[in-house]
Scaffold this motif. Structure first.
Motif, PDB file in Angstrom:
ATOM      1  N   MET A   1       4.310   7.799 -10.506  1.00  0.00           N
ATOM      2  CA  MET A   1       4.093   9.280 -10.944  1.00  0.00           C
ATOM      3  C   MET A   1       5.012   9.819 -12.043  1.00  0.00           C
ATOM      4  O   MET A   1       5.918   8.947 -12.141  1.00  0.00           O
ATOM      5  CB  MET A   1       4.282  10.212  -9.649  1.00  0.00           C
ATOM      6  CG  MET A   1       3.627   9.686  -8.376  1.00  0.00           C
ATOM      7  SD  MET A   1       1.955  10.315  -8.603  1.00  0.00           S
ATOM      8  CE  MET A   1       1.293  10.040  -7.031  1.00  0.00           C
TER       9      MET A   1
ATOM     10  N   VAL B   1       5.990   4.988  -7.450  1.00  0.00           N
ATOM     11  CA  VAL B   1       6.078   5.126  -5.959  1.00  0.00           C
ATOM     12  C   VAL B   1       5.447   3.954  -5.294  1.00  0.00           C
ATOM     13  O   VAL B   1       5.514   4.066  -3.920  1.00  0.00           O
ATOM     14  CB  VAL B   1       5.412   6.898  -5.583  1.00  0.00           C
ATOM     15  CG1 VAL B   1       6.221   7.614  -6.100  1.00  0.00           C
ATOM     16  CG2 VAL B   1       4.034   6.582  -6.289  1.00  0.00           C
TER      17      VAL B   1
ATOM     18  N   SER C   1       7.476   6.835   6.758  1.00  0.00           N
ATOM     19  CA  SER C   1       7.023   8.366   6.067  1.00  0.00           C
ATOM     20  C   SER C   1       7.423   8.064   4.729  1.00  0.00           C
ATOM     21  O   SER C   1       8.469   7.477   4.578  1.00  0.00           O
ATOM     22  CB  SER C   1       7.513   9.380   6.764  1.00  0.00           C
ATOM     23  OG  SER C   1       6.870  10.233   7.309  1.00  0.00           O
ATOM     24  N   GLY C   2       6.333   8.437   3.778  1.00  0.00           N
ATOM     25  CA  GLY C   2       6.832   8.244   2.377  1.00  0.00           C
ATOM     26  C   GLY C   2       6.717   6.990   1.769  1.00  0.00           C
ATOM     27  O   GLY C   2       7.156   6.756   0.586  1.00  0.00           O
ATOM     28  N   ALA C   3       6.227   5.994   2.699  1.00  0.00           N
ATOM     29  CA  ALA C   3       6.118   4.619   2.345  1.00  0.00           C
ATOM     30  C   ALA C   3       4.820   4.478   1.203  1.00  0.00           C
ATOM     31  O   ALA C   3       4.783   3.626   0.496  1.00  0.00           O
ATOM     32  CB  ALA C   3       5.836   3.856   3.151  1.00  0.00           C
ATOM     33  N   GLY C   4       4.043   5.437   0.882  1.00  0.00           N
ATOM     34  CA  GLY C   4       3.054   5.214  -0.087  1.00  0.00           C
ATOM     35  C   GLY C   4       1.745   5.228   0.388  1.00  0.00           C
ATOM     36  O   GLY C   4       0.657   4.844  -0.366  1.00  0.00           O
ATOM     37  N   LYS C   5       1.443   5.432   1.658  1.00  0.00           N
ATOM     38  CA  LYS C   5       0.196   5.282   2.368  1.00  0.00           C
ATOM     39  C   LYS C   5      -0.816   6.237   1.745  1.00  0.00           C
ATOM     40  O   LYS C   5      -1.802   5.929   1.243  1.00  0.00           O
ATOM     41  CB  LYS C   5       0.221   5.469   3.889  1.00  0.00           C
ATOM     42  CG  LYS C   5       1.047   4.566   4.530  1.00  0.00           C
ATOM     43  CD  LYS C   5       1.411   4.689   6.015  1.00  0.00           C
ATOM     44  CE  LYS C   5       1.827   5.830   6.451  1.00  0.00           C
ATOM     45  NZ  LYS C   5       3.122   6.194   6.093  1.00  0.00           N
ATOM     46  N   SER C   6      -0.548   7.514   1.597  1.00  0.00           N
ATOM     47  CA  SER C   6      -1.615   8.309   0.883  1.00  0.00           C
ATOM     48  C   SER C   6      -1.689   8.239  -0.612  1.00  0.00           C
ATOM     49  O   SER C   6      -2.816   8.437  -0.863  1.00  0.00           O
ATOM     50  CB  SER C   6      -1.073   9.809   1.099  1.00  0.00           C
ATOM     51  OG  SER C   6      -1.046  10.204   2.463  1.00  0.00           O
ATOM     52  N   VAL C   7      -0.642   7.629  -1.236  1.00  0.00           N
ATOM     53  CA  VAL C   7      -0.890   7.209  -2.695  1.00  0.00           C
ATOM     54  C   VAL C   7      -1.882   6.085  -2.699  1.00  0.00           C
ATOM     55  O   VAL C   7      -2.847   6.164  -3.603  1.00  0.00           O
ATOM     56  CB  VAL C   7       0.548   6.981  -3.223  1.00  0.00           C
ATOM     57  CG1 VAL C   7       0.320   6.422  -4.545  1.00  0.00           C
ATOM     58  CG2 VAL C   7       1.212   8.245  -3.302  1.00  0.00           C
TER      59      VAL C   7
ATOM     60  N   PRO D   1      -3.336  12.317  -8.568  1.00  0.00           N
ATOM     61  CA  PRO D   1      -3.090  13.614  -9.299  1.00  0.00           C
ATOM     62  C   PRO D   1      -3.152  13.261 -10.836  1.00  0.00           C
ATOM     63  O   PRO D   1      -2.708  12.084 -11.266  1.00  0.00           O
ATOM     64  CB  PRO D   1      -1.850  14.134  -8.730  1.00  0.00           C
ATOM     65  CG  PRO D   1      -1.246  13.408  -8.102  1.00  0.00           C
ATOM     66  CD  PRO D   1      -2.254  12.052  -7.671  1.00  0.00           C
TER      67      PRO D   1
ATOM     68  N   GLN E   1      -5.755  13.663   4.153  1.00  0.00           N
ATOM     69  CA  GLN E   1      -4.643  13.977   5.224  1.00  0.00           C
ATOM     70  C   GLN E   1      -4.564  15.399   5.677  1.00  0.00           C
ATOM     71  O   GLN E   1      -4.414  15.749   6.638  1.00  0.00           O
ATOM     72  CB  GLN E   1      -3.215  13.421   4.850  1.00  0.00           C
ATOM     73  CG  GLN E   1      -2.179  13.600   5.955  1.00  0.00           C
ATOM     74  CD  GLN E   1      -0.986  12.946   5.620  1.00  0.00           C
ATOM     75  OE1 GLN E   1      -0.765  12.720   4.511  1.00  0.00           O
ATOM     76  NE2 GLN E   1       0.035  13.422   6.305  1.00  0.00           N
TER      77      GLN E   1
ATOM     78  N   GLU F   1      -4.520   9.630   7.793  1.00  0.00           N
ATOM     79  CA  GLU F   1      -4.014  10.134   9.137  1.00  0.00           C
ATOM     80  C   GLU F   1      -5.124  11.319   9.817  1.00  0.00           C
ATOM     81  O   GLU F   1      -4.874  12.352  10.000  1.00  0.00           O
ATOM     82  CB  GLU F   1      -2.806  10.970   8.750  1.00  0.00           C
ATOM     83  CG  GLU F   1      -1.950   9.981   7.995  1.00  0.00           C
ATOM     84  CD  GLU F   1      -0.278  10.189   8.347  1.00  0.00           C
ATOM     85  OE1 GLU F   1      -0.153  11.080   9.308  1.00  0.00           O
ATOM     86  OE2 GLU F   1       0.517   9.774   7.721  1.00  0.00           O
TER      87      GLU F   1
ATOM     88  N   HIS G   1       0.006   6.521  12.165  1.00  0.00           N
ATOM     89  CA  HIS G   1       1.405   6.183  12.581  1.00  0.00           C
ATOM     90  C   HIS G   1       1.046   5.919  14.003  1.00  0.00           C
ATOM     91  O   HIS G   1       1.970   5.279  14.814  1.00  0.00           O
ATOM     92  CB  HIS G   1       2.221   7.391  12.604  1.00  0.00           C
ATOM     93  CG  HIS G   1       2.735   7.965  11.365  1.00  0.00           C
ATOM     94  ND1 HIS G   1       3.827   6.985  10.518  1.00  0.00           N
ATOM     95  CD2 HIS G   1       2.410   8.651  10.351  1.00  0.00           C
ATOM     96  CE1 HIS G   1       4.127   7.538   9.259  1.00  0.00           C
ATOM     97  NE2 HIS G   1       3.114   8.719   9.138  1.00  0.00           N
TER      98      HIS G   1
HETATM   99  N1  LIG Z   1       1.792  14.239  -6.693  1.00  0.00           N
HETATM  100  C1  LIG Z   1       2.868  13.468  -6.324  1.00  0.00           C
HETATM  101  N2  LIG Z   1       3.833  13.588  -7.675  1.00  0.00           N
HETATM  102  C2  LIG Z   1       5.033  12.778  -7.423  1.00  0.00           C
HETATM  103  N3  LIG Z   1       5.237  12.102  -6.369  1.00  0.00           N
HETATM  104  C3  LIG Z   1       4.380  11.948  -5.385  1.00  0.00           C
HETATM  105  C4  LIG Z   1       3.264  12.655  -5.373  1.00  0.00           C
HETATM  106  N4  LIG Z   1       2.218  12.227  -4.120  1.00  0.00           N
HETATM  107  C5  LIG Z   1       3.319  11.463  -3.468  1.00  0.00           C
HETATM  108  N5  LIG Z   1       4.466  11.244  -4.216  1.00  0.00           N
HETATM  109  C6  LIG Z   1       5.813  10.429  -3.652  1.00  0.00           C
HETATM  110  O1  LIG Z   1       4.876   9.061  -3.373  1.00  0.00           O
HETATM  111  C7  LIG Z   1       5.837   8.787  -2.293  1.00  0.00           C
HETATM  112  C8  LIG Z   1       4.761   8.300  -1.275  1.00  0.00           C
HETATM  113  O2  LIG Z   1       4.212   9.279  -0.892  1.00  0.00           O
HETATM  114  P1  LIG Z   1       3.073   9.262   0.231  1.00  0.00           P
HETATM  115  O3  LIG Z   1       2.240  10.506   0.406  1.00  0.00           O
HETATM  116  O4  LIG Z   1       1.809   8.384  -0.105  1.00  0.00           O
HETATM  117  O5  LIG Z   1       3.713   8.894   1.503  1.00  0.00           O
HETATM  118  P2  LIG Z   1       3.103   8.389   3.001  1.00  0.00           P
HETATM  119  O6  LIG Z   1       3.319   6.854   3.365  1.00  0.00           O
HETATM  120  O7  LIG Z   1       1.744   8.968   3.128  1.00  0.00           O
HETATM  121  O8  LIG Z   1       4.023   9.461   3.835  1.00  0.00           O
HETATM  122  P3  LIG Z   1       3.536  10.439   5.376  1.00  0.00           P
HETATM  123  O9  LIG Z   1       3.237   9.068   6.326  1.00  0.00           O
HETATM  124  O10 LIG Z   1       4.540  10.999   5.538  1.00  0.00           O
HETATM  125  O11 LIG Z   1       2.420  10.930   5.024  1.00  0.00           O
HETATM  126  C9  LIG Z   1       6.820   9.789  -1.907  1.00  0.00           C
HETATM  127  O12 LIG Z   1       8.003   9.431  -2.496  1.00  0.00           O
HETATM  128  C10 LIG Z   1       6.134  10.971  -2.466  1.00  0.00           C
HETATM  129  O13 LIG Z   1       7.135  11.733  -2.949  1.00  0.00           O
END
Ligand SMILES: Nc1ncnc2c1ncn2[C@@H]1O[C@H](COP(=O)(O)OP(=O)(O)OP(=O)(O)O)[C@@H](O)[C@H]1O
Length: 240
Positions: free
Chosen positions: A12, A17, A37-43, A53, A79, A153, A185
Motif C-alpha cells: 500500500m 502489507v 487481525s491485520g494479518a492481511g486476509k482481506s488484502v 484500492p 467483509q 468474514e 476467525h
Molecule cells: N487501503 C489500505 N491502505 C493502507 N493499508 C491498508 C489498506 N487496507 C489494509 N491495509 C493494511 O493492510 C494490513 C492488512 O489488513 P487486512 O484488512 O487485510 O487485515 P485482516 O487480516 O483482514 O484483519 P481482520 O481480521 O482484522 O479483518 C493492515 O496493516 C492494514 O492496515
C-alpha cells in the motif's frame, strides 16, 4: 481446473502489507483463510478478486486454469456490510451486479439460493438483520455468475445458528461446483467445511494445513502459531 495464487505480495502507499502468499483451489473445494487481525486476509481477498484500492501495488500471479484470472471471473462477498448501497433495495442491488456481469438474474432463485425470503427483495440495507445482509452480499457475488467466490468474514457478528447457516451455504456452493475461499476467525467451523486452511500472521503465510490436521489429536500442525490459534478456539481439546 484450479485457481492458483503464486507468490502474491501487496504494497500500500504506506508500505508492504503482504508478502509471499500462495494457495491453490479446485472447483468444488473450499480453502479457508485465517490468522491474526491485520494479518492481511482481506488484502488477499481483494487482490484475488481484483478489488485492491487505488495505490496498491501487487506482484505475483493469480491464474485460473493456467491463464491470468480475468475481470469478473472471481466474485467477492466483502467483509464490510457498508459495501451494500444504502439507497438501493436488495433486489435492485442483486440485479445490478448481474447486469454489470452481462447477465440477467432470476431474483426469486437468487434470494432462495442464499436462504432469503422473497420479501427481502424490497428491503433497504438498514431494514436487514446482520445475517440477512451477509446473505445479500453473497447473493450479489453469486449474481455475477462467477465460478470462484471469495467470502470475507461472512459470519462475523452473527449468532451461532446464523453463522452455521452461512457456513452450510458456502459448503453447498462448493458442492455445486464452485471454488470458494472463506476468510474467518471461526477456525472450528472453517475446519468443518474447508479442505485446507492457510494461516496468516503479520502479512506472512505461516502454514497451509489440511483441515483434518486441526481435528487430529496428534501434532500435525507444524507451526506453534497455528497450534496456539487452534487452542484459542472455544472448546478445542487439541494437545501439543
Ligand atoms: N487501503 C489500505 N491502505 C493502507 N493499508 C491498508 C489498506 N487496507 C489494509 N491495509 C493494511 O493492510 C494490513 C492488512 O489488513 P487486512 O484488512 O487485510 O487485515 P485482516 O487480516 O483482514 O484483519 P481482520 O481480521 O482484522 O479483518 C493492515 O496493516 C492494514 O492496515
Amino acid at each position: 481446473m484450479s485457481l492458483r495464487v503464486e507468490a502474491l505480495s501487496v504494497s500500500m502507499p504506506g508500505g508492504p502489507v503482504l508478502s509471499g502468499v500462495s494457495l491453490a483451489l479446485n472447483r468444488g473445494e473450499i480453502v479457508g483463510l485465517t490468522g491474526s487481525s491485520g494479518a492481511g486476509k482481506s488484502v488477499i481477498a481483494d487482490a484475488i478478486a481484483g478489488a485492491l484500492p487505488a495505490g496498491a501495488v501487487l506482484s505475483g500471479r493469480i491464474t485460473i486454469d493456467g491463464a491470468a484470472a480475468g475481470h469478473g471471473s472471481i466474485a467477492l462477498a466483502p467483509q464490510l456490510l457498508g459495501a451494500l448501497d444504502p439507497l438501493a433495495r436488495v433486489g435492485t442491488q442483486i440485479d445490478r451486479f448481474a447486469r454489470l456481469a452481462g447477465r440477467r438474474v432470476d431474483l426469486h432463485s437468487a434470494l432462495a439460493d442464499v436462504g432469503l425470503p422473497q420479501g427481502a427483495a424490497r428491503k433497504f440495507p438498514h431494514e436487514l438483520s446482520g445475517g440477512m445482509a451477509r446473505r445479500v452480499l453473497l447473493a450479489t457475488a453469486l449474481a455475477t455468475g462467477a465460478e470462484w467466490i471469495v467470502a470475507d468474514e461472512p459470519t462475523v457478528g452473527l449468532d451461532d445458528e446464523a453463522a452455521g447457516r452461512i457456513m452450510s451455504l458456502l459448503a453447498e456452493l462448493a458442492a455445486s461446483g464452485r471454488g470458494v475461499i472463506v476468510i474467518s476467525h471461526d477456525l472450528i467451523r472453517l475446519a468443518e467445511i474447508a479442505s485446507h486452511i492457510l494461516i496468516m500472521h503479520d502479512g506472512q503465510p505461516v502454514e497451509t494445513a489440511p483441515a483434518s490436521a486441526f481435528m487430529a489429536t496428534e501434532q500435525r500442525l507444524h507451526h506453534a502459531f497455528s497450534r496456539a490459534l487452534w487452542q484459542a478456539q472455544p472448546g478445542t481439546r487439541f494437545t501439543c
